[in-house]
Design an enzyme around this catalytic site. Structure first.
Site, mmCIF file in Angstrom:
data_model
loop_
_atom_site.group_PDB
_atom_site.id
_atom_site.type_symbol
_atom_site.label_atom_id
_atom_site.label_comp_id
_atom_site.label_asym_id
_atom_site.label_seq_id
_atom_site.Cartn_x
_atom_site.Cartn_y
_atom_site.Cartn_z
ATOM 1 N N HIS A 37 0.865 -1.187 0.000
ATOM 2 C CA HIS A 37 0.000 0.000 0.000
ATOM 3 C C HIS A 37 0.898 1.231 0.000
ATOM 4 O O HIS A 37 0.820 2.041 -0.906
ATOM 5 C CB HIS A 37 -0.930 -0.038 1.222
ATOM 6 C CG HIS A 37 -1.880 1.114 1.290
ATOM 7 N ND1 HIS A 37 -2.900 1.207 2.193
ATOM 8 C CD2 HIS A 37 -1.954 2.259 0.570
ATOM 9 C CE1 HIS A 37 -3.580 2.341 2.016
ATOM 10 N NE2 HIS A 37 -3.017 2.993 1.048
ATOM 11 N N TRP A 84 4.784 5.040 5.045
ATOM 12 C CA TRP A 84 4.190 6.241 5.650
ATOM 13 C C TRP A 84 4.984 6.731 6.859
ATOM 14 O O TRP A 84 5.345 5.928 7.719
ATOM 15 C CB TRP A 84 2.763 5.946 6.147
ATOM 16 C CG TRP A 84 1.815 5.389 5.132
ATOM 17 C CD1 TRP A 84 1.906 5.413 3.773
ATOM 18 C CD2 TRP A 84 0.585 4.708 5.427
ATOM 19 N NE1 TRP A 84 0.816 4.806 3.208
ATOM 20 C CE2 TRP A 84 -0.009 4.361 4.196
ATOM 21 C CE3 TRP A 84 -0.078 4.374 6.611
ATOM 22 C CZ2 TRP A 84 -1.231 3.681 4.117
ATOM 23 C CZ3 TRP A 84 -1.286 3.696 6.542
ATOM 24 C CH2 TRP A 84 -1.860 3.365 5.300
ATOM 25 N N TYR A 125 -0.425 12.052 12.044
ATOM 26 C CA TYR A 125 0.487 12.138 10.900
ATOM 27 C C TYR A 125 0.264 13.386 10.065
ATOM 28 O O TYR A 125 -0.813 13.967 10.072
ATOM 29 C CB TYR A 125 0.394 10.896 10.010
ATOM 30 C CG TYR A 125 -0.967 10.661 9.379
ATOM 31 C CD1 TYR A 125 -1.257 11.132 8.104
ATOM 32 C CD2 TYR A 125 -1.946 9.939 10.053
ATOM 33 C CE1 TYR A 125 -2.491 10.910 7.523
ATOM 34 C CE2 TYR A 125 -3.188 9.716 9.489
ATOM 35 C CZ TYR A 125 -3.457 10.201 8.222
ATOM 36 O OH TYR A 125 -4.682 9.975 7.654
ATOM 37 N N GLU A 130 0.718 7.994 -3.177
ATOM 38 C CA GLU A 130 1.530 7.588 -2.025
ATOM 39 C C GLU A 130 2.724 8.515 -1.824
ATOM 40 O O GLU A 130 3.011 8.947 -0.709
ATOM 41 C CB GLU A 130 1.992 6.131 -2.178
ATOM 42 C CG GLU A 130 0.867 5.129 -2.045
ATOM 43 C CD GLU A 130 0.123 5.227 -0.721
ATOM 44 O OE1 GLU A 130 0.782 5.232 0.333
ATOM 45 O OE2 GLU A 130 -1.120 5.320 -0.748
ATOM 46 N N LYS A 138 1.443 12.294 -0.999
ATOM 47 C CA LYS A 138 0.819 12.413 0.321
ATOM 48 C C LYS A 138 1.817 12.116 1.450
ATOM 49 O O LYS A 138 1.863 12.826 2.441
ATOM 50 C CB LYS A 138 -0.386 11.468 0.413
ATOM 51 C CG LYS A 138 -1.104 11.506 1.752
ATOM 52 C CD LYS A 138 -2.400 10.694 1.714
ATOM 53 C CE LYS A 138 -3.046 10.651 3.101
ATOM 54 N NZ LYS A 138 -4.301 9.854 3.098
ATOM 55 N N HIS A 139 2.592 11.050 1.300
ATOM 56 C CA HIS A 139 3.437 10.581 2.411
ATOM 57 C C HIS A 139 4.929 10.863 2.207
ATOM 58 O O HIS A 139 5.619 11.262 3.139
ATOM 59 C CB HIS A 139 3.244 9.069 2.620
ATOM 60 C CG HIS A 139 1.822 8.676 2.865
ATOM 61 N ND1 HIS A 139 1.162 8.984 4.031
ATOM 62 C CD2 HIS A 139 0.922 8.017 2.082
ATOM 63 C CE1 HIS A 139 -0.085 8.518 3.972
ATOM 64 N NE2 HIS A 139 -0.260 7.926 2.799
#
Ligand SMILES: *[C@@H]1O[C@H](CO)[C@@H](O)[C@H](O)[C@H]1NC(C)=O
Length: 398
Positions: free
Chosen positions: A71, A74, A82, A128, A131-132
């Protein structure tokens, strides 16, 4: 002098030698979340609780039937909250291109093990990283001695893949008798015991509608994301949300409990079939990102996009396994030999294909490839291994 050099070398090995032009951190940098440290290029902060998260997608299935998929990677804060979308100026929209040029092996792994359930892997990877990945302090451009654009994007995906390779969840569960089944169920305690034994700490186990769907492996990192050491730790933040008993771990592909549905719709309408076996006559249409005219497959099993052409009739014949099927056209059986699709009388044994509810699949992948986008009267050879152009194939019953 010699002994000092050896020490330095040993230290470099201990944290994983950094590539030229990359971050290098002292081997005795503290573990993230377990100390304070001035250098945010060698100490992930505030996001020091790093999670490698994996999916088990069955509806539709993604990735190999005997592997979990990635996935993301993070950066949670040390209290489980977070940050997200930390730097819009570093968001990227061509990860496939960047990795093709800089980390082809990583890309290849991702094309198998980091799958988007809607089939748009690039879009998922962008989400991914944007965002992270933009929230990881050690990946910031200022941490690179001579920063080249997208260097941190390559490092983010390389590290995610490297960590994922150490987490063979499917094998761990299978070794404890926890295998996908349409009828058997498992307890949260038995899944947790197996994962904890292998990871060293509790793993967050997430369910969707009572079905095992996601795992979160937690780490603290000594040094940078790029080259630091990932140390398993106990989770913080959101807890497991599976029921304590009766957890389903469903098989991937057409063995879902929903029975395979035959597609039968009026000509020219889009079939909406469940994952499973195709049967009867239909057309195969191609869809490719950024192209309104995806084209279709013609009778030799080649890809054609000229609007003056018409799609060939394909006949899908179910196999006795209840989930795969063969295809043929007026030219003969369709078969993938090496990595090339043809439909021809010389194909004495047809290949088996699958259908994930949206797209045609071959060997657990719903992506097909060509060396370039066919234009005009060109017929594009269809491949099953990565080439510069990728596309998906939908089925329209006729
Ligand atoms: C990715 O996109 C950026 C921004 O459009 C561009 O500068 C860069 O050259 C692209 N990289 C590759 C490898 O295509």
């Amino acid at each position: 002098m010699l002994s000092r050099n050896l020490l330095v070398q040993a230290a470099a090995l201990a944290v994983g030698a950094a590539a030229a032009g990359s971050v290098s951190c002292p081997a005795d940098a503290p573990l993230s979340c377990q100390a304070t440290y001035a250098d945010a290029c060698c100490f992930n902060s505030p996001g020091g609780q790093i999670l490698l998260t994996q999916f088990w997608d069955t509806n539709p299935s993604t990735g190999p039937i005997d592997s979990w998929t990635i996935h993301g990677l993070w950066p949670d804060n040390c209290d489980g909250t977070y940050e997200q979308y930390c730097d819009s100026s570093r968001e990227v929209f061509n990860i496939t291109e960047i990795l093709k040029a800089n980390a082809p092996c990583t890309l290849k792994y991702m094309q198998t093990f980091w799958k988007d359930y809607t089939g748009d892997d690039e879009d998922f990877w962008e989400h991914e990283f944007n965002k992270h990945g933009t929230c990881m302090s050690t990946l910031e451009p200022k941490c690179y001695p001579s920063y080249q654009p997208h260097q941190e994007v390559v490092d983010y995906f390389k590290r995610a893949v490297k960590v994922d390779r150490t987490l063979p969840t499917y094998k761990w569960l299978a070794a404890a008798g926890i295998v996908p089944s349409t009828s058997k169920t498992y307890t949260l305690a038995e899944i947790q015991a197996t994962l904890t034994k292998n990871h060293g700490y509790e793993v967050i186990i997430r369910c969707s509608s009572g079905e095992l769907n996601e795992l979160w492996y937690h780490y603290n990192v000594r040094g940078s994301i790029q080259s630091g050491q990932f140390v398993p730790v106990a989770p913080v933040g959101s807890p497991s949300n599976c029921p304590s008993t009766g957890i389903k771990y469903l098989p991937k592909d057409g063995t879902n409990p929903s029975p395979p549905t035959k597609t039968s719709t009026a000509p020219g309408t889009t079939a909406t079939a469940a994952p499973g076996q195709l049967s009867g006559k239909g057309f195969l249409y191609a869809t490719t990102p950024g192209q309104s005219n995806g084209g279709f497959l013609i009778s030799k099993g080649t890809w054609y996009r000229d609007p003056s052409g018409t799609p060939a009739g394909y006949t899908a014949t179910p196999n006795s396994d209840g989930r795969t099927f063969t295809l043929k056209t007026s030219k003969g059986n369709c078969a993938v030999k090496s990595d090339t699709l043809t439909c021809d009388t010389s194909n004495t044994s047809p290949s088996s294909f699958g259908y994930d509810g949206t797209y045609l699949t071959f060997g657990n992948s719903n992506t097909f490839y060509a060396t370039e986008l066919p234009t005009g009267q060109t017929q594009g050879t269809v491949y099953t291994t990565p080439k510069s152009v990728s596309f998906q194939v939908t089925w329209k019953a006729s």
